[in-house]
Write a protein that holds these residues in place. Sequence first.
Motif, mmCIF file in Angstrom:
data_model
loop_
_atom_site.group_PDB
_atom_site.id
_atom_site.type_symbol
_atom_site.label_atom_id
_atom_site.label_comp_id
_atom_site.label_asym_id
_atom_site.label_seq_id
_atom_site.Cartn_x
_atom_site.Cartn_y
_atom_site.Cartn_z
ATOM 1 N N THR A 137 0.736 -1.219 0.064
ATOM 2 C CA THR A 137 -0.064 -0.035 -0.193
ATOM 3 C C THR A 137 0.852 1.348 0.015
ATOM 4 O OG1 THR A 137 -1.596 -1.123 1.267
ATOM 5 C CG2 THR A 137 -1.713 1.407 1.148
ATOM 6 N N LEU A 138 1.818 1.359 0.875
ATOM 7 C CA LEU A 138 2.840 2.536 0.783
ATOM 8 C C LEU A 138 3.645 2.703 -0.484
ATOM 9 C CD1 LEU A 138 4.223 1.737 4.416
ATOM 10 C CD2 LEU A 138 3.190 3.958 3.905
ATOM 11 N N GLU A 139 3.932 1.664 -1.109
ATOM 12 C CA GLU A 139 4.810 1.594 -2.260
ATOM 13 C C GLU A 139 3.499 2.248 -3.240
ATOM 14 O OE1 GLU A 139 8.298 -1.803 -1.979
ATOM 15 O OE2 GLU A 139 6.118 -2.242 -2.709
ATOM 16 N N GLU A 140 2.302 1.756 -3.183
ATOM 17 C CA GLU A 140 1.524 2.333 -4.142
ATOM 18 C C GLU A 140 1.197 3.908 -4.109
ATOM 19 O OE1 GLU A 140 -1.837 -0.145 -3.654
ATOM 20 O OE2 GLU A 140 -0.968 -1.784 -4.919
ATOM 21 N N VAL A 141 1.282 4.429 -2.773
ATOM 22 C CA VAL A 141 1.151 5.654 -2.497
ATOM 23 C C VAL A 141 2.101 6.657 -2.866
ATOM 24 C CG1 VAL A 141 0.782 7.246 -0.536
ATOM 25 C CG2 VAL A 141 -0.414 5.229 -0.542
ATOM 26 N N LEU A 142 3.350 6.010 -2.801
ATOM 27 C CA LEU A 142 4.551 6.841 -3.099
ATOM 28 C C LEU A 142 4.661 6.797 -4.859
ATOM 29 C CD1 LEU A 142 7.096 8.177 -1.738
ATOM 30 C CD2 LEU A 142 8.327 5.950 -2.263
ATOM 31 N N GLN A 143 4.508 5.991 -5.306
ATOM 32 C CA GLN A 143 4.325 5.772 -6.786
ATOM 33 C C GLN A 143 3.197 6.738 -7.355
ATOM 34 O OE1 GLN A 143 3.760 2.081 -8.723
ATOM 35 N NE2 GLN A 143 4.449 2.723 -10.552
ATOM 36 N N LYS A 144 2.228 6.798 -6.580
ATOM 37 C CA LYS A 144 1.027 7.789 -7.450
ATOM 38 C C LYS A 144 1.183 9.069 -6.969
ATOM 39 C CE LYS A 144 -3.960 8.210 -6.246
ATOM 40 N NZ LYS A 144 -5.328 7.697 -5.527
ATOM 41 N N TYR A 145 1.834 9.557 -5.977
ATOM 42 C CA TYR A 145 2.052 10.786 -5.678
ATOM 43 C C TYR A 145 3.453 11.547 -5.824
ATOM 44 C CZ TYR A 145 -2.707 10.563 -3.834
ATOM 45 O OH TYR A 145 -3.897 10.518 -3.872
ATOM 46 N N SER A 146 4.555 10.712 -5.997
ATOM 47 C CA SER A 146 5.734 10.974 -5.893
ATOM 48 C C SER A 146 6.375 12.173 -6.744
ATOM 49 C CB SER A 146 7.106 9.909 -6.254
ATOM 50 O OG SER A 146 6.620 9.498 -7.605
#
Length: 449
Positions: free
Chosen positions: A166-175
């Motif tokens: 989930t954290l990796e998806e958040v980072l990829q989405k908003y980086s």
Amino acid sequence: MADVPREEELRPVPRERAILESFFTQLGMFSFDRAKDYVEKEKDNSKSAGAIWAALLAALAHLAAAEKAYHNMTFLGQKLGGQSFFSRKDSIRTIYTSLYNELKKVVTMGRHTQPCSAPYLEDLLSHLAEQLCHFTHARMEMADLYEKMHLLGTQKNINSDELVTTLEEVLQKYSSRFHHPILGRVEGGFQTEVDVVTQLLRCQAQLSEWHFLPALLSLHGASSKLTAWGQLFQRQKETRKHLFGGQSQKAVQPPHLYVWLQRLQAALLAKFSFYFHEALSRQTAPADMRALTARTVPDYHGKICSFIRKHDANNVSLVFDNRGSESFQGHGYHHPHSYREAPKGVEQFPAVVSLPSGERPLTHWPNVIMMMGDRASELNTLDKVVHFYDDKVQSTYYLTRPEPHFTLVVIFDGRKSEKDSNITAFLQEISGSLRNSKPFSTLKPGSKG
């Protein structure tokens, strides 16, 4: 004279830009109240300025308040139907949703404004507001994740891999969604926060598989970033004026989120030091190793040695069940291309730690393995202490399972009662601590781990 209008056109931009940079610098250093006061004062002093500037300053004041609530984790843990009309989670979502709507208005104002003396400024403000809209969504997703993590504090077993995904998806989405140089502190803080949480949770998952090097790298990466992040506010001083005159300075207190991440890192360091005690012990003298582990909280090695002395236990071992693990090679680090034949028989159940001697008790090991199989259903509940007396070897065994691949065993010479509260309480304390779910309950400020 032809240059004068051009100078008038360009002159306001650097001032507004400087104000924005100062605000986001304070925000990045956790000075939320100072940042809020700063833009509110600027808004009062700029009443004659354009509507879009006033609207953005108002939104930034609300952003500072939202960030303070977010970093102090005050939105966690209040149940629906309580005294408050909204739950705390809904409250933080309401704050950021309201902020998003304010910022969206700034974006719209920038797109539909009439031509004016400073079009560059309005384009800049609209652009920043648009990127901050993405930031508010990122914050809401992270707030949801922290709420979920807080609820995990009551569970026996935590699937850290799911949280990492989930954290990796958040980072990829908003980086790359709020990348403007003025927002550099905001972007850097968000990236650091998500990286640290990800690495700590990944370390938790790697420890549960007894993977030495990956867990070490994750723990080191998180520790390095936490230290660098902490330096942002450790250099700051807060001036306080006294009622009867005079003033004093004190260090700025870190927000609850940062303190919690430090605690989680410390808990994982203690667990790492215990799970890889044998490999780490080879790198230093026994006295130095004892001194180093004594600084961990909790000191598992010290607690177990103290228990053995106090209760005259024959042995305390932590057993790893490596059945089905194709990559298992034993204690510590192994070159990824090195070959070792898959373990068989009793070698599928190595001792992670065996005290007091450091060597597993060979005569007792078949009994231990047999009980791990025969009483598996009880052990897999992760809170049951299993008792067994073997009349042939005149020994008593107590077993409990902190997490799926690990079993904690205490062996006594002679017969011991199944209901000995000192032994069962010790096993439950160590097992519960190794499970490492309690730190998640302390995400809520004021909670006791």
